[in-house]
Design a protein around this motif. Structure first.
Motif, mmCIF file in Angstrom:
data_model
loop_
_atom_site.group_PDB
_atom_site.id
_atom_site.type_symbol
_atom_site.label_atom_id
_atom_site.label_comp_id
_atom_site.label_asym_id
_atom_site.label_seq_id
_atom_site.Cartn_x
_atom_site.Cartn_y
_atom_site.Cartn_z
ATOM 1 N N GLY A 1 49.373 45.546 44.600
ATOM 2 C CA GLY A 1 49.373 44.090 44.486
ATOM 3 C C GLY A 1 50.610 43.539 43.805
ATOM 4 N N TYR A 2 51.556 44.389 43.437
ATOM 5 C CA TYR A 2 52.799 43.989 42.758
ATOM 6 C C TYR A 2 52.513 43.141 41.524
ATOM 7 C CZ TYR A 2 54.986 45.510 47.076
ATOM 8 O OH TYR A 2 55.381 46.241 48.155
ATOM 9 N N GLN A 3 51.544 43.566 40.729
ATOM 10 C CA GLN A 3 51.252 42.876 39.481
ATOM 11 C C GLN A 3 51.993 43.611 38.371
ATOM 12 O OE1 GLN A 3 46.968 42.687 39.365
ATOM 13 N NE2 GLN A 3 47.052 40.661 40.280
ATOM 14 N N TRP A 4 53.134 43.079 37.968
ATOM 15 C CA TRP A 4 54.063 43.803 37.114
ATOM 16 C C TRP A 4 53.581 43.951 35.678
ATOM 17 C CZ3 TRP A 4 56.673 46.502 40.170
ATOM 18 C CH2 TRP A 4 57.088 46.000 41.395
ATOM 19 N N ASN B 1 41.810 42.897 50.460
ATOM 20 C CA ASN B 1 41.393 44.229 50.896
ATOM 21 C C ASN B 1 40.142 44.727 50.198
ATOM 22 O OD1 ASN B 1 43.779 44.661 52.584
ATOM 23 N ND2 ASN B 1 44.860 44.629 50.638
ATOM 24 N N GLY B 2 39.351 43.838 49.656
ATOM 25 C CA GLY B 2 38.147 44.223 48.949
ATOM 26 C C GLY B 2 37.100 44.796 49.889
ATOM 27 N N PRO B 3 36.027 45.309 49.309
ATOM 28 C CA PRO B 3 34.981 45.895 50.156
ATOM 29 C C PRO B 3 34.331 44.834 51.039
ATOM 30 C CG PRO B 3 34.278 45.812 47.868
ATOM 31 C CD PRO B 3 35.706 45.400 47.899
ATOM 32 N N GLY B 4 34.369 45.054 52.329
ATOM 33 C CA GLY B 4 33.742 44.153 53.284
ATOM 34 C C GLY B 4 34.527 42.897 53.584
ATOM 35 N N CYS B 5 35.786 42.823 53.149
ATOM 36 C CA CYS B 5 36.587 41.625 53.411
ATOM 37 C C CYS B 5 37.040 41.603 54.863
ATOM 38 C CB CYS B 5 37.813 41.578 52.511
ATOM 39 S SG CYS B 5 37.446 41.109 50.830
ATOM 40 N N SER C 1 35.492 36.339 54.376
ATOM 41 C CA SER C 1 34.363 36.651 53.506
ATOM 42 C C SER C 1 34.513 38.062 52.944
ATOM 43 C CB SER C 1 33.049 36.542 54.272
ATOM 44 O OG SER C 1 32.987 37.533 55.270
ATOM 45 N N CYS C 2 33.898 38.290 51.783
ATOM 46 C CA CYS C 2 33.897 39.607 51.143
ATOM 47 C C CYS C 2 32.504 39.865 50.576
ATOM 48 C CB CYS C 2 34.906 39.666 50.001
ATOM 49 S SG CYS C 2 36.616 39.597 50.505
#
Length: 195
Positions: free
Chosen positions: A31-34, A110-114, A137-138
């Motif tokens: 996610g490029y969260q530095w 990219n979460g589960p069920g997204c 939806s997720c």
């Protein structure tokens, strides 16, 4: 030394922390969260030092791990508050990417069920990415997945803090035992003569 001693529990908790933070590091990289990438990297180093201190009976390393654990708990509470939008914080801001990019949690798309749908952007020349992605939806929203990561870290870190306090105090007491024959005596290490 029993297999359920405080030292063994600290070693087990450090290993568990390494596994969970490495998993977290992978998804923060995606996610490029530095900010989380840097903090996770420092946490990995400190956990390795704590693990080394517990294995090698080094109270200074365990104390460094102990102090870092306080900062780590604070960081995870901060991230949880950020994703819950508490205290004037917003999960939609770019604080975790240092404002360098508009990247966000990898779990957002990219979460589960997204299920996501790619839509062509009308002004794609002005956009950083030529396509817009809309998440329809997720099963579990991304902020709750990030909060679950924080909760797991807290559930492992808090007992680690308690065991590190006990182990550091035990090692400090044992470091003070001097035999006056020229050796330090540690009950679980073989005696060595110092010349």
């Amino acid at each position: 030394m029993g297999c359920c001693s405080a030292r063994c529990m600290l070693i087990l908790l450090c290993c568990l922390q390494l596994i969970t933070v490495l998993e977290r590091q992978v998804f923060d990289f995606l996610g490029y969260q530095w900010a989380p990438i840097m903090i996770n990297f420092f946490h990995i180093i400190m956990v390795i030092l704590g693990l080394f201190g517990a294995v090698q009976y080094r109270s200074r390393y365990v104390i460094m791990y102990l102090l870092w654990t306080l900062l780590w708990v604070g960081w995870n509470v901060f991230v949880s508050c950020l994703y819950l939008d508490l205290g004037g914080l917003s999960k939609d801001g770019d604080i975790l990417s240092f404002g360098v990019s508009s990247h966000h949690s990898w779990w957002k798309e990219n979460g589960p069920g997204c299920e996501s749908e790619r839509l062509p952007s009308a002004g794609w020349k002005n956009q950083q990415n030529p396509e817009l992605t809309t998440v329809l939806s997720c099963w579990l929203e991304y902020q709750y997945i990030e909060i679950l990561h924080c909760i797991i870290q807290l559930l492992v870190s808090l007992p680690g803090f308690v065991y590190a306090c006990y182990v550091a105090s035990t090692f400090s007491e044992e470091d003070d035992s001097f035999n006056f024959i020229g050796e330090f005596h540690h009950p679980s290490k073989p005696s060595k003569l110092l010349f």
